[in-house]
Scaffold this motif. Structure first.
Motif, PDB file in Angstrom:
ATOM      1  N   VAL A  42       0.447  69.847  27.538  1.00 24.20           N
ATOM      2  CA  VAL A  42       0.218  68.429  27.825  1.00 24.20           C
ATOM      3  C   VAL A  42      -0.976  67.912  27.019  1.00 24.20           C
ATOM      4  CG1 VAL A  42      -0.428  66.782  29.630  1.00 24.20           C
ATOM      5  CG2 VAL A  42       1.268  68.551  30.109  1.00 24.20           C
ATOM      6  N   ILE A  43      -2.055  68.671  26.985  1.00 24.92           N
ATOM      7  CA  ILE A  43      -3.238  68.246  26.221  1.00 24.92           C
ATOM      8  C   ILE A  43      -2.914  68.200  24.728  1.00 24.92           C
ATOM      9  CG2 ILE A  43      -5.609  68.835  25.595  1.00 24.92           C
ATOM     10  CD1 ILE A  43      -5.892  70.047  28.406  1.00 24.92           C
ATOM     11  N   LEU A  44      -2.134  69.171  24.253  1.00 27.60           N
ATOM     12  CA  LEU A  44      -1.722  69.187  22.853  1.00 27.60           C
ATOM     13  C   LEU A  44      -0.909  67.931  22.537  1.00 27.60           C
ATOM     14  CD1 LEU A  44      -1.722  70.845  20.247  1.00 27.60           C
ATOM     15  CD2 LEU A  44       0.376  71.925  21.049  1.00 27.60           C
ATOM     16  N   TRP A  45      -0.048  67.536  23.442  1.00 31.22           N
ATOM     17  CA  TRP A  45       0.750  66.324  23.262  1.00 31.22           C
ATOM     18  C   TRP A  45      -0.148  65.098  23.200  1.00 31.22           C
ATOM     19  CZ3 TRP A  45       4.842  68.328  21.681  1.00 31.22           C
ATOM     20  CH2 TRP A  45       6.018  67.608  21.538  1.00 31.22           C
ATOM     21  N   ILE A  46      -1.186  65.067  24.019  1.00 27.85           N
ATOM     22  CA  ILE A  46      -2.114  63.935  24.032  1.00 27.85           C
ATOM     23  C   ILE A  46      -2.874  63.846  22.707  1.00 27.85           C
ATOM     24  CG2 ILE A  46      -4.238  63.071  25.132  1.00 27.85           C
ATOM     25  CD1 ILE A  46      -3.096  64.154  27.794  1.00 27.85           C
ATOM     26  N   VAL A  47      -3.077  64.955  22.035  1.00 30.56           N
ATOM     27  CA  VAL A  47      -3.764  64.963  20.741  1.00 30.56           C
ATOM     28  C   VAL A  47      -2.803  64.615  19.603  1.00 30.56           C
ATOM     29  CG1 VAL A  47      -4.953  66.441  19.065  1.00 30.56           C
ATOM     30  CG2 VAL A  47      -5.533  66.589  21.492  1.00 30.56           C
ATOM     31  N   VAL A  48      -1.611  65.206  19.622  1.00 29.58           N
ATOM     32  CA  VAL A  48      -0.688  65.102  18.486  1.00 29.58           C
ATOM     33  C   VAL A  48       0.013  63.746  18.408  1.00 29.58           C
ATOM     34  CG1 VAL A  48       1.456  66.044  17.533  1.00 29.58           C
ATOM     35  CG2 VAL A  48      -0.332  67.583  18.300  1.00 29.58           C
ATOM     36  N   VAL A  49       0.474  63.225  19.521  1.00 25.28           N
ATOM     37  CA  VAL A  49       1.277  61.993  19.488  1.00 25.28           C
ATOM     38  C   VAL A  49       0.501  60.807  18.907  1.00 25.28           C
ATOM     39  CG1 VAL A  49       2.501  60.329  20.937  1.00 25.28           C
ATOM     40  CG2 VAL A  49       2.907  62.763  21.239  1.00 25.28           C
ATOM     41  N   PRO A  50      -0.747  60.556  19.297  1.00 26.85           N
ATOM     42  CA  PRO A  50      -1.465  59.452  18.633  1.00 26.85           C
ATOM     43  C   PRO A  50      -1.667  59.681  17.136  1.00 26.85           C
ATOM     44  CG  PRO A  50      -2.555  60.019  20.670  1.00 26.85           C
ATOM     45  CD  PRO A  50      -1.510  61.059  20.432  1.00 26.85           C
ATOM     46  N   MET A  51      -1.837  60.944  16.731  1.00 27.21           N
ATOM     47  CA  MET A  51      -1.974  61.225  15.304  1.00 27.21           C
ATOM     48  C   MET A  51      -0.685  60.854  14.568  1.00 27.21           C
ATOM     49  SD  MET A  51      -4.071  64.833  15.309  1.00 27.21           S
ATOM     50  CE  MET A  51      -3.994  65.066  13.549  1.00 27.21           C
ATOM     51  N   LEU A  52       0.457  61.130  15.182  1.00 30.26           N
ATOM     52  CA  LEU A  52       1.725  60.781  14.558  1.00 30.26           C
ATOM     53  C   LEU A  52       1.931  59.270  14.492  1.00 30.26           C
ATOM     54  CD1 LEU A  52       4.062  63.460  16.153  1.00 30.26           C
ATOM     55  CD2 LEU A  52       3.333  63.334  13.769  1.00 30.26           C
ATOM     56  N   PHE A  53       1.641  58.581  15.596  1.00 28.66           N
ATOM     57  CA  PHE A  53       1.842  57.138  15.608  1.00 28.66           C
ATOM     58  C   PHE A  53       0.844  56.405  14.726  1.00 28.66           C
ATOM     59  CE2 PHE A  53       4.488  57.758  19.425  1.00 28.66           C
ATOM     60  CZ  PHE A  53       5.578  56.998  19.026  1.00 28.66           C
ATOM     61  N   ALA A  54      -0.293  56.992  14.439  1.00 27.86           N
ATOM     62  CA  ALA A  54      -1.265  56.354  13.544  1.00 27.86           C
ATOM     63  C   ALA A  54      -0.697  56.219  12.135  1.00 27.86           C
ATOM     64  CB  ALA A  54      -2.563  57.146  13.519  1.00 27.86           C
ATOM     65  N   MET A  55       0.235  57.086  11.792  1.00 30.25           N
ATOM     66  CA  MET A  55       0.854  57.012  10.463  1.00 30.25           C
ATOM     67  C   MET A  55       1.740  55.784  10.307  1.00 30.25           C
ATOM     68  SD  MET A  55       1.904  60.956   9.634  1.00 30.25           S
ATOM     69  CE  MET A  55       3.345  60.808  10.641  1.00 30.25           C
ATOM     70  N   THR A  56       2.133  55.152  11.398  1.00 31.97           N
ATOM     71  CA  THR A  56       3.070  54.033  11.315  1.00 31.97           C
ATOM     72  C   THR A  56       2.380  52.681  11.150  1.00 31.97           C
ATOM     73  OG1 THR A  56       3.156  53.691  13.714  1.00 31.97           O
ATOM     74  CG2 THR A  56       4.681  55.302  12.784  1.00 31.97           C
ATOM     75  N   VAL A  57       1.061  52.668  11.084  1.00 37.22           N
ATOM     76  CA  VAL A  57       0.310  51.417  10.947  1.00 37.22           C
ATOM     77  C   VAL A  57      -0.374  51.391   9.582  1.00 37.22           C
ATOM     78  CG1 VAL A  57      -1.510  49.981  11.935  1.00 37.22           C
ATOM     79  CG2 VAL A  57      -0.098  51.386  13.427  1.00 37.22           C
ATOM     80  N   GLN A  58      -0.113  50.336   8.825  1.00 34.65           N
ATOM     81  CA  GLN A  58      -0.742  50.211   7.508  1.00 34.65           C
ATOM     82  C   GLN A  58      -2.233  49.956   7.665  1.00 34.65           C
ATOM     83  OE1 GLN A  58       1.281  46.981   5.638  1.00 34.65           O
ATOM     84  NE2 GLN A  58       3.077  48.206   5.119  1.00 34.65           N
ATOM     85  N   GLY A  59      -3.021  50.584   6.834  1.00 32.59           N
ATOM     86  CA  GLY A  59      -4.456  50.352   6.831  1.00 32.59           C
ATOM     87  C   GLY A  59      -5.259  51.295   7.710  1.00 32.59           C
TER      88      GLY A  59
END
Length: 107
Positions: A42-59
């Motif tokens: 669960v903690i790993l998911w809390i770390v990884v998912v925002p890192m993945l979604f950060a790739m979808t925002v320009q800038g």
């Protein structure tokens, strides 16, 4: 312009769709198919998912804290995988890569 309008103009829709499908499928496999999740997962998911979604925002990558936070995320991923007894060599690679990246940022 409101903050929401600015955020909408920076979203990459194709990347958001792909990452959403990837996260949705991986979440189903990790937490439903494999059974009850551990605290480390669960903690790993809390770390990884925002890192993945950060790739979808320009800038986002242009922000001065982006690289150091990614490297800290690598270290966290490696430590959590090691604590969960998953892939010790890969966990070590994540930690070493994160430490090397942080060292390069400090230099």
């Amino acid at each position: 312009m409101t903050a929401l309008h600015t955020f909408r103009s920076r979203i990459r829709p194709g990347a958001l769709l792909i990452v959403s499908l990837l996260v949705g499928a991986a979440t189903y496999i990790e937490f439903v198919y494999y059974g009850p999740a551990t605290l480390y997962a669960v903690i790993l998911w809390i770390v990884v998912v925002p890192m993945l979604f950060a790739m979808t925002v320009q800038g986002v990558r242009d922000h001065p804290l982006y690289q150091p936070l990614v490297y800290v995320g690598f270290i966290a991923i490696g430590v959590l995988q090691f604590l969960a007894d998953n892939w010790a060599v890969l966990a070590g690679v994540f930690v070493v890569a994160g430490l090397a990246g942080l060292a390069s940022q400090l230099r």
